[in-house]
Write a protein that holds these residues in place. Structure first.
Motif, PDB file in Angstrom:
ATOM      1  N   HIS A   6       0.829  -1.202   0.000  1.00 15.12           N
ATOM      2  CA  HIS A   6       0.000   0.000   0.000  1.00 15.12           C
ATOM      3  C   HIS A   6       0.868   1.260   0.000  1.00 15.12           C
ATOM      4  O   HIS A   6       1.304   1.725   1.048  1.00 15.12           O
ATOM      5  CB  HIS A   6      -0.919   0.002   1.233  1.00 15.12           C
ATOM      6  N   HIS A   8       0.860   5.124  -1.971  1.00 12.27           N
ATOM      7  CA  HIS A   8       0.234   6.046  -2.934  1.00 12.27           C
ATOM      8  C   HIS A   8       1.329   6.795  -3.692  1.00 12.27           C
ATOM      9  O   HIS A   8       1.643   7.939  -3.380  1.00 12.27           O
ATOM     10  CB  HIS A   8      -0.711   7.002  -2.207  1.00 12.27           C
ATOM     11  N   GLU A  92      -8.391   1.571  -3.331  1.00 17.08           N
ATOM     12  CA  GLU A  92      -8.930   1.141  -2.086  1.00 17.08           C
ATOM     13  C   GLU A  92     -10.367   1.605  -1.926  1.00 17.08           C
ATOM     14  O   GLU A  92     -10.727   2.710  -2.308  1.00 17.08           O
ATOM     15  CB  GLU A  92      -8.065   1.651  -0.928  1.00 17.08           C
ATOM     16  N   HIS A 154      -6.383  -2.763   5.386  1.00 20.86           N
ATOM     17  CA  HIS A 154      -5.097  -2.080   5.495  1.00 20.86           C
ATOM     18  C   HIS A 154      -5.130  -1.089   6.653  1.00 20.86           C
ATOM     19  O   HIS A 154      -6.192  -0.644   7.074  1.00 20.86           O
ATOM     20  CB  HIS A 154      -4.740  -1.442   4.140  1.00 20.86           C
ATOM     21  N   ASP A 204       1.487   2.720   3.508  1.00 26.92           N
ATOM     22  CA  ASP A 204       0.538   3.813   3.284  1.00 26.92           C
ATOM     23  C   ASP A 204       1.280   5.105   2.908  1.00 26.92           C
ATOM     24  O   ASP A 204       0.820   6.201   3.210  1.00 26.92           O
ATOM     25  CB  ASP A 204      -0.378   4.051   4.493  1.00 26.92           C
TER      26      ASP A 204
END
Ligand SMILES: [Zn+2]
Length: 258
Positions: A6, A8, A92, A154, A204
């Motif tokens: 995960h 971005h 997501e 997550h 994340d």
């Protein structure tokens, strides 16, 4: 080979130095990165990144905080992109009751639709929750009755009871972010209880950097600090845990098999 499940990558603080970020990740043993999208625009972006970089895979979907902003047919357009590249999940998606409670019904509708799209395409779904874990687990459980749902919760932040509830559904995996390394995280007892076989690794990025990188943009290479923290709480070796995490991600997301 570890996977950051995960990150971005389309945020400028990462994208502007993507080559360095990928190199640092590889040097840290992280050979695969999944970039999740939050809407059509970012779905196109992560798809492009996955095509241009062998290490990058992607997840396409609409984030619960974006459901009020999307255009008609945006989800259908996203669905039509599945299969055109290294798409390993839908997301997501999920539920967020922190930012906007007025959109809860619409969030639930988009969440259910994306669970179905994932199942029909034989993909897992990546689930975001904020103040909404119980509802998200209920929806996954209901849908699991109809479809063989595989779900990745997550940035898990629930308590032990919620963890047990979550893991009572077959096909559910969870992961923690860098905030578990913060002094007041209070997550140690939850971490201690997660079976390593149901655990994934993530950052994340660019959010939630682990200690000692607080204040900086998070990046996949920093994931090692979160793994070290989990290993410490569990009293296991970080290297052994990394091997399990590597296998879990490969099995769950089935890289290269779509
Ligand atoms: Zn995210």
């Amino acid at each position: 080979m570890l996977t950051d499940t995960h990150a971005h990558l389309y945020y400028p603080e990462i994208l502007d130095r993507l080559e360095d970020v990928l190199k640092s990740a590889i040097d840290s043993g992280i050979g695969r990165i999944i970039a999740p999208a939050v809407n059509l625009e970012t779905s196109l972006k992560v798809l492009e990144l996955s095509k241009a970089n062998s290490e990058i895979y992607c997840a396409l979907g609409i984030h619960p905080c974006d459901v009020m902003k999307v255009k008609d047919n945006e989800l259908e357009e996203i669905e039509s992109l599945i299969g055109s590249g290294k798409v390993v999940a839908v997301g997501e998606t999920g539920l967020d009751y922190y930012w906007d409670v007025s959109s809860i019904d619409i969030q639930k509708e988009f969440f259910r639709k994306q669970i179905r799209i994932a199942s029909e395409n034989d993909l897992p779904v990546i689930v975001h929750t904020r103040n909404s874990l119980d509802d998200a687990v209920s929806i996954i459980r209901e849908e699991y009755g109809r479809y063989p749902v595989k779900a990745h919760f997550h940035c898990f932040s629930g308590n032990r009871d919620q963890l047990r509830d979550c893991l009572s559904i077959p096909g559910v995996y969870i992961s923690f972010c860098g905030n578990i390394t913060y002094k007041k995280s209070g997550m140690d007892e939850v971490i201690a209880e997660v079976p390593p076989g149901r655990l994934l690794s993530e950052t994340d990025s660019p959010f939630l950097p682990p200690v000692p990188y607080r204040g900086k943009a998070n990046q996949p290479a920093y994931m090692i600090k979160t793994i070290e923290k989990i290993a410490e709480v569990k009293g296991t070796d970080a290297g052994e845990l990394s091997e399990i995490l590597s296998e879990n991600a490969a099995e769950f997301f089935r890289f290269g098999k779509h």
